[in-house]
Design an enzyme around this catalytic site. Structure first.
Site, PDB file in Angstrom:
ATOM      1  N   TYR A 181       0.406  -1.447   0.284  1.00 39.57           N
ATOM      2  CA  TYR A 181      -0.143  -0.307   0.027  1.00 39.57           C
ATOM      3  C   TYR A 181       0.887   1.486  -0.042  1.00 39.57           C
ATOM      4  CZ  TYR A 181      -3.009   3.805   1.527  1.00 39.57           C
ATOM      5  OH  TYR A 181      -4.324   4.249   1.859  1.00 39.57           O
ATOM      6  N   HIS A 229     -12.294   1.464  -4.376  1.00 36.67           N
ATOM      7  CA  HIS A 229     -11.046   1.155  -5.103  1.00 36.67           C
ATOM      8  C   HIS A 229     -12.046  -0.326  -5.687  1.00 36.67           C
ATOM      9  CE1 HIS A 229      -7.397   3.159  -4.357  1.00 36.67           C
ATOM     10  NE2 HIS A 229      -8.099   3.811  -3.861  1.00 36.67           N
ATOM     11  N   ASP A 250      -2.312  -1.086  -4.010  1.00 37.21           N
ATOM     12  CA  ASP A 250      -2.334  -0.387  -4.921  1.00 37.21           C
ATOM     13  C   ASP A 250      -1.483   0.752  -4.570  1.00 37.21           C
ATOM     14  OD1 ASP A 250      -3.685   2.308  -4.892  1.00 37.21           O
ATOM     15  OD2 ASP A 250      -4.849   2.417  -2.946  1.00 37.21           O
TER      16      ASP A 250
END
Length: 262
Positions: free
Chosen positions: A107, A253, A150
């Protein structure tokens, strides 16, 4: 062995536990990597996922922010986690499957709103994080590895709704794209999604700020699946589950999936 892997920034796993269960029921990936779980590991709602067959998990969490987890039907061994840029954040965790494949779940920091490290500390932290990702990959020479998550950067012109309009917007600025490319090149990572879907606009994120996200369709491809060259050829069937953005109380998302024959 063929297995399917999904990656999804869930934006609070406790708030969206039911959505994760729905995904696991409808899509049944063998491995699900979650980002922004926003919970300590001891408060992670693992029982609901175990009941669906996801009996294995490795995770790094913290209260209210960040956090990454790997859920799996397949046995996993915890392969550690790095504190990139020494932020003290739970932004990376790794797990190793029995076939020797290591999965890295990332992330990357979002970077705030101003694309200038002098005016915005968070943007500097993002660039430093990416630089250390580069150095880590270069030093470790990863093999039989998959990197997902991500990454908070849409690198290609067709990874955003309007390339020119977003050149000065965090997530698509040239300096971020360059830093991501350097991290990718250092590990010789192959962008599996774009290997499978080489042409056309692809998005995995749509802002909550849009009154009608679907009609406006101002998306960005921030969520990625990469693999080292020795196994990238075994990847296939990449998909981005756009309809998930329309589920009740969704994350901003959506899941990105790929299958591997290994």
């Amino acid at each position: 062995m063929t297995f399917t892997l999904a990656t999804w920034n869930i934006n609070s796993v406790r708030l969206r536990e039911a959505l994760v269960c729905r995904l696991l029921t409808e899509e049944a990936p063998d491995v699900l990597c979650l980002q922004e779980i926003k919970t300590p590991v001891d408060k992670f709602p693992q029982d609901a996922f175990r009941a669906l067959g996801y009996t294995h998990m490795v995770a790094r969490g913290q209260k209210g922010y960040n956090g990454v987890a790997i859920l799996s039907k397949l046995p996993l061994q915890d392969a550690g986690g790095e504190d990139f840029a020494a932020l003290g954040h739970a932004r990376h965790v790794a797990a190793r499957l029995e076939n020797g494949v290591t999965i890295h779940n990332f992330y990357v920091p979002a970077g705030g709103d101003i694309p200038d490290r002098e005016q915005n500390v968070k943007f500097g932290q993002k660039l430093d994080f990416l630089t250390q990702m580069r150095d880590w990959a270069h030093g470790g020479r990863p093999a039989r590895s998959i990197l997902v998550g991500d990454l908070n950067i849409a690198p290609r012109e067709d990874d955003v709704w309007n390339h020119k309009a977003l050149l000065k917007i965090v997530s698509h600025t040239p300096i971020e794209v360059e830093h991501l490319a350097q991290a990718q090149d250092a590990g010789a990572w192959v962008d599996v999604t774009r290997k499978d879907i080489p042409e056309g606009r692809l998005y995995s994120w749509w802002s909550y700020r849009a009154a009608d996200w679907d009609a406006a369709d101002k998306g960005r491809r921030l969520d990625h699946v990469w693999a080292t060259p020795d196994i990238a050829g075994a990847a296939h069937g990449s998909r981005i589950l756009r309809p998930v953005r329309g589920w009740d109380q969704p994350s901003d998302h959506v899941p990105v999936l790929a299958a591997f024959d290994l």
